[in-house]
Design an enzyme around this catalytic site. Structure first.
Site, PDB file in Angstrom:
ATOM      1  N   GLN A 146      13.234   7.536  -8.389  1.00  0.00           N
ATOM      2  CA  GLN A 146      11.794   7.671  -8.186  1.00  0.00           C
ATOM      3  C   GLN A 146      11.224   8.772  -9.073  1.00  0.00           C
ATOM      4  O   GLN A 146      11.593   9.935  -8.920  1.00  0.00           O
ATOM      5  CB  GLN A 146      11.526   8.004  -6.719  1.00  0.00           C
ATOM      6  CG  GLN A 146      10.065   8.191  -6.373  1.00  0.00           C
ATOM      7  CD  GLN A 146       9.866   8.579  -4.921  1.00  0.00           C
ATOM      8  OE1 GLN A 146      10.669   9.303  -4.342  1.00  0.00           O
ATOM      9  NE2 GLN A 146       8.782   8.106  -4.321  1.00  0.00           N
ATOM     10  N   GLY A 147      10.327   8.427  -9.980  1.00  0.00           N
ATOM     11  CA  GLY A 147       9.727   9.411 -10.879  1.00  0.00           C
ATOM     12  C   GLY A 147       8.350   9.846 -10.416  1.00  0.00           C
ATOM     13  O   GLY A 147       7.335   9.402 -10.960  1.00  0.00           O
ATOM     14  N   TYR A 148       8.323  10.686  -9.418  1.00  0.00           N
ATOM     15  CA  TYR A 148       7.046  11.169  -8.878  1.00  0.00           C
ATOM     16  C   TYR A 148       6.827  12.642  -9.235  1.00  0.00           C
ATOM     17  O   TYR A 148       5.976  12.982 -10.029  1.00  0.00           O
ATOM     18  CB  TYR A 148       7.021  11.005  -7.362  1.00  0.00           C
ATOM     19  CG  TYR A 148       6.537   9.655  -6.861  1.00  0.00           C
ATOM     20  CD1 TYR A 148       6.694   8.504  -7.620  1.00  0.00           C
ATOM     21  CD2 TYR A 148       5.916   9.529  -5.620  1.00  0.00           C
ATOM     22  CE1 TYR A 148       6.251   7.267  -7.164  1.00  0.00           C
ATOM     23  CE2 TYR A 148       5.461   8.303  -5.149  1.00  0.00           C
ATOM     24  CZ  TYR A 148       5.636   7.172  -5.917  1.00  0.00           C
ATOM     25  OH  TYR A 148       5.196   5.967  -5.454  1.00  0.00           O
ATOM     26  N   SER A 149       7.601  13.536  -8.597  1.00  0.00           N
ATOM     27  CA  SER A 149       7.368  14.976  -8.760  1.00  0.00           C
ATOM     28  C   SER A 149       7.570  15.429 -10.198  1.00  0.00           C
ATOM     29  O   SER A 149       8.385  14.876 -10.938  1.00  0.00           O
ATOM     30  CB  SER A 149       8.337  15.768  -7.880  1.00  0.00           C
ATOM     31  OG  SER A 149       8.066  15.551  -6.527  1.00  0.00           O
ATOM     32  N   GLU A 264       6.418   0.130   5.801  1.00  0.00           N
ATOM     33  CA  GLU A 264       7.664  -0.283   6.452  1.00  0.00           C
ATOM     34  C   GLU A 264       8.655   0.862   6.621  1.00  0.00           C
ATOM     35  O   GLU A 264       9.779   0.782   6.170  1.00  0.00           O
ATOM     36  CB  GLU A 264       8.346  -1.355   5.590  1.00  0.00           C
ATOM     37  CG  GLU A 264       7.667  -2.692   5.610  1.00  0.00           C
ATOM     38  CD  GLU A 264       8.031  -3.495   6.834  1.00  0.00           C
ATOM     39  OE1 GLU A 264       8.870  -3.028   7.614  1.00  0.00           O
ATOM     40  OE2 GLU A 264       7.458  -4.574   7.003  1.00  0.00           O
ATOM     41  N   ASN A 404       6.727  18.298   5.124  1.00  0.00           N
ATOM     42  CA  ASN A 404       6.214  18.077   6.476  1.00  0.00           C
ATOM     43  C   ASN A 404       4.790  18.604   6.633  1.00  0.00           C
ATOM     44  O   ASN A 404       4.015  18.073   7.434  1.00  0.00           O
ATOM     45  CB  ASN A 404       7.173  18.698   7.497  1.00  0.00           C
ATOM     46  CG  ASN A 404       8.418  17.827   7.665  1.00  0.00           C
ATOM     47  OD1 ASN A 404       8.620  16.859   6.918  1.00  0.00           O
ATOM     48  ND2 ASN A 404       9.243  18.154   8.640  1.00  0.00           N
ATOM     49  N   GLU A 405       4.441  19.619   5.842  1.00  0.00           N
ATOM     50  CA  GLU A 405       3.068  20.128   5.884  1.00  0.00           C
ATOM     51  C   GLU A 405       2.104  19.073   5.317  1.00  0.00           C
ATOM     52  O   GLU A 405       1.011  18.877   5.852  1.00  0.00           O
ATOM     53  CB  GLU A 405       2.964  21.435   5.089  1.00  0.00           C
ATOM     54  CG  GLU A 405       3.641  22.634   5.760  1.00  0.00           C
ATOM     55  CD  GLU A 405       5.171  22.569   5.736  1.00  0.00           C
ATOM     56  OE1 GLU A 405       5.741  21.852   4.887  1.00  0.00           O
ATOM     57  OE2 GLU A 405       5.791  23.237   6.585  1.00  0.00           O
TER      58      GLU A 405
END
Lengths: 418, 377
Positions: A146-149, A264, A404-405
């Site tokens: 996953q290339g997000y951050s 999901e 979680n924040e």
């Protein structure tokens, strides 16, 4: 006086849903459960089962060989529509399946393909993309990451700067992604990239599928303080990506990314795996001594375990309410955020209990003892070696997948309207 | 498996919620709570007409033959309304005492009267030294001819003064904390030797210290088996716990709603205070605690009827722990987030908080039930 006119929560509406309350399984559900249980018992290789039970390190082959076993049985993607290789199970059956996977000590299914990019391709991808990618996700021929951050875009994900510039029939990608779990195993990465720098930050992002074997892609491992090497930096240096690998429309990537986050994820709480781990806490506490008797008989410690067990029950029955509502055809906003933040808090609480159970034998740092092929005499009890690394490693859970924040921000906005 | 409501349950829920929203306003409730009786007789008659008093009464005795889930639906709405009518003591504890301990004769006499709203029951099970331990009973019942003579004091007997019949736990054998040797008696309110010292409770209810001084009852006053009443008492108190857990969920939901409304409207620093992240996250924690509690309350309601004793015990105690902790958190934070307004007697917030706090110390607090849960495997 506050009136009964709905406290505007989706879960609250849920309390007003349908049919009869029955917390036991129907004959059909029980038969389904037995079938899954028998399959796992028969097909899960013993050496993999042992690694999962003892929290030892799993290698790529462990994950892939188990996923292939599920694939052969047709059970790799219960969350997909049947036409693409899904199982056609009800939400309750899917829940039971995940529960059995956990109770049977199977490796976690790598989520990036089947749980993340798969549903996005099914929902927004072209026919050609579906044909090309979905079968190879199912069969684990392609592993995804996953290339997000990015170094400068964590919780503020939309400020990402990895750039994709259109050049004829290709995009030219430059930039860096980070904290990329399993990038070192992956064949493909699904990336959020900036395709319009002039637009508002959420509106200039696209969702691009990039072959990890392309020239210009490089991966550098990041070692975490527990000793693990799971996460990586991924660099893109003039990487040429065919334009056909764009999912959906250009500059609509943020919409797809949000879909992915909310899609999901009733299994995200990890309740069954936590129950299994809590049983392990009790098992080990029965073997450790305190004042000459089993630690498990020490009232204060019993009550500490009980407190976590009760919180886990509360999450379990909330999870079941959500699954049963889904079964009744209702959908809810932000339910995965609730399950994610409570689920990870409890997973972490259980690793704390494990750490406390082993006392002094948290100290020895013997990484070989949790790696493949260690045959020497253990230092202290054999079960102790993996626990401190697990406790440290599991701090990641309240950070990954949206801290979680951030989950609380989502609930505040989506459910409470703040 | 299905953890959702039936159509009938949804209708019941709509009906009771409409009643609370339209008729049970905070001002009226305050007036009823301060009246001589402490609640509204008219309401009680309505409850009977609507079948609410007969949920836990079988059809042969004029009730609906419902389940703990329907009782929980009512109690949740009663929580929102801070209902002061003695539903818990009569239609939950009273009916449960008769079901699990009553003779055919006792059931035939009392259950139809309860369902019809003609008979109120109270249950004296605590004593000043007992805290939450149900077997710590020192009130003595001594055999005397055909009947028994009772001596001792029962503590904080809810709704005792308005009751027609009071059930008390007594010792007929064994030492003061033995499980064996406990018996239950039905005592008519006017029995000579029975005296009540009545008082208001901080949550707007009524209770009394019950003094038994050579109170004489007949052999037919025994409820259940002599010396073996503890399992009945425990089962009845578990029913009470499920009911107050559901009531607490209604209160918590009302507090969450009131607090959320306040966060959206109260302006400080030139904007609604709900725009501050520290308050948003607090509100999310309150909301999630409430929903986790709701799951536990209904889980316990299902298991009260369906599960075997150990599983029932664990389910009920787990729910009480969850709700005790969530209730304290939500109650305190609702007051906190309302600022000084939250401290006023005028607002409902403080009154919800008081009832939640009293629920925490009814039928065993979180510590007591954590211990019961931990030791009942």
């Amino acid at each position: 006086m506050v009136t009964a006119t709905a406290f505007n929560s989706t879960l609250n509406q849920l309390a007003g849903a349908s049919l009869t309350m029955d917390l036991t399984l129907s004959d059909k559900e029980r038969a389904f459960q037995a079938q899954v249980r028998a399959f796992i018992a028969e097909r899960l290789p013993a050496h993999i089962k042992r690694k999962v039970e003892d929290s030892l390190q799993l290698v790529k082959e462990d994950y892939v060989s188990w996923q292939k076993i599920l694939y052969e049985r047709g059970w790799m993607a219960p969350n997909w529509p049947k036409q693409y290789g899904g199982t056609g199970w009800t939400p309750i059956e899917r829940y039971l399946f995940e529960e059995e996977l956990a109770l049977g000590s199977t490796p976690r299914i790598i989520p990036f393909g089947v749980a993340m990019v798969g549903p996005v391709i099914i929902e927004f991808g072209s026919e050609a993309q579906k044909q090309r990618f979905l079968p190879r996700i199912l069969s684990s021929e392609d592993l995804w990451c996953q290339g997000y951050s990015e170094p400068g875009a964590g919780s503020d994900l939309a400020s990402l700067t990895t750039r994709a510039r259109r050049d004829g029939e290709h995009y030219i990608v430059n930039g860096a992604k980070t904290w990329t779990t399993m990038a070192h195993y992956a064949d493909w990465i699904f990336c959020l990239v900036r395709t319009d720098s002039a637009a508002k930050k959420q509106e200039g992002i696209s969702f691009l599928l990039i072959d990890m074997h392309s020239p210009g892609v490089s991966v550098r491992p990041i070692r975490t303080f527990d000793g693990a090497e799971e996460i990586n930096e991924v660099y893109f240096d003039d990487v040429s990506v065919p334009a056909e690998n764009l999912v959906g429309e250009e500059n609509k990537g943020w919409t797809y990314a949000k879909f992915l986050l909310g899609h999901e994820r009733t299994g995200i709480a990890g309740v069954a795996r936590s129950k299994k781990q809590l049983a392990r806490v009790k098992e080990l506490a029965a073997r450790e001594l305190c004042d000459g008797k089993p630690l498990l008989e020490e009232q204060r410690f019993r009550e500490k375990i009980a407190a976590v067990e009760i919180e886990l029950m509360a999450l379990e029955y909330t999870n079941l309410r959500i699954v049963c509502a889904e079964q009744a055809g209702e959908t809810m906003a932000a339910e995965s955020s609730i399950l994610k933040f409570r689920g990870t808090e409890l997973q972490q609480a259980i690793t704390e209990l494990l750490l406390e159970v082993i006392g002094y034998y948290a100290h020895p740092n013997v990484p070989q003892a949790i790696a493949q092929g260690w045959n020497e005499e253990p230092i202290g009890p054999a079960y102790a070696a993996s626990i401190a690394p697990l406790y440290f490693n599991w701090r990641k859970t309240s950070i990954y997948g949206g801290t979680n924040e951030i989950q609380k921000n989502i609930i505040a906005k989506m459910v409470l309207g703040l | 498996m299905d953890f959702t409501f039936t159509l009938e349950q949804k209708l019941l829920k709509e009906n009771v919620e409409r009643f609370i929203a339209n008729e049970y306003t905070f001002d009226k409730r305050r007036a009823w709570a301060h009246s001589e009786l402490g609640f509204s007789r008219e309401h009680w008659t309505r409850f009977a007409e609507l079948g609410w008093l007969g949920i836990d009464v079988t059809e042969e005795h004029g009730g609906l033959g419902g389940s703990a889930v329907e009782q929980a639906i009512l109690m949740e709405a009663f929580g929102r309304g801070l209902v002061v009518e003695p539903y818990l003591t009569t239609a939950v504890l009273g009916t449960a005492l008769l079901h699990h301990g009553g003779s055919i004769q006792q059931k035939q006499t009392l259950l139809p009267a309860i369902a019809a709203g003609e008979s109120l029951i109270a249950f004296g099970f605590a004593e000043s030294q007992s805290r939450y331990h149900l077997a710590d009973v020192t009130t003595i019942a001594r055999k005397d001819g055909d009947g028994f003579v009772l001596n001792g004091t029962k503590s904080v007997v809810f709704n005792a003064a308005g009751a027609d019949t009071i059930v008390v736990s007594t010792r007929t054998g064994g030492a003061s904390r033995d499980d064996h040797g406990i018996s239950l008696f039905l005592i008519e309110r006017q029995t000579p030797g029975l005296a009540l010292r009545e008082y208001a409770t901080v949550d707007g209810g009524r209770a009394a210290e019950l003094l038994l001084n050579d109170a004489r009852v007949g052999a037919d006053a025994v409820l259940g088996n002599i010396d073996n009443a503890l399992p009945v008492i425990e089962r009845v108190i578990d029913a009470g716990i499920v009911a107050v857990c559901a009531e607490a969920v209604g209160i918590m939901a009302a507090l969450c709603q009131a607090t959320l409304d306040y966060l959206k409207t109260r302006q400080q620093f030139g904007r609604p205070i709900g725009e501050f992240q520290v308050l948003q996250h607090r509100m999310v924690d309150m909301y999630v605690a409430c929903e986790l509690s709701r799951s536990m309350a209904y889980m316990a309601a299902v298991k009260l009827d369906d599960a075997e004793a150990t599983e029932r015990r664990r389910a009920v105690s787990a729910a009480k722990v969850q709700i005790g902790r969530a209730g304290r958190f939500i109650g305190q934070q609702a007051v906190q987030l309302h600022g000084a307004m939250g401290m006023t007697d005028e607002l409902a917030v403080g009154h919800y908080f008081k009832r939640l706090t009293m629920i925490e110390s009814t039928f065993g607090d979180a510590d007591y039930h954590l211990q019961r849960f931990a030791n009942s495997e």
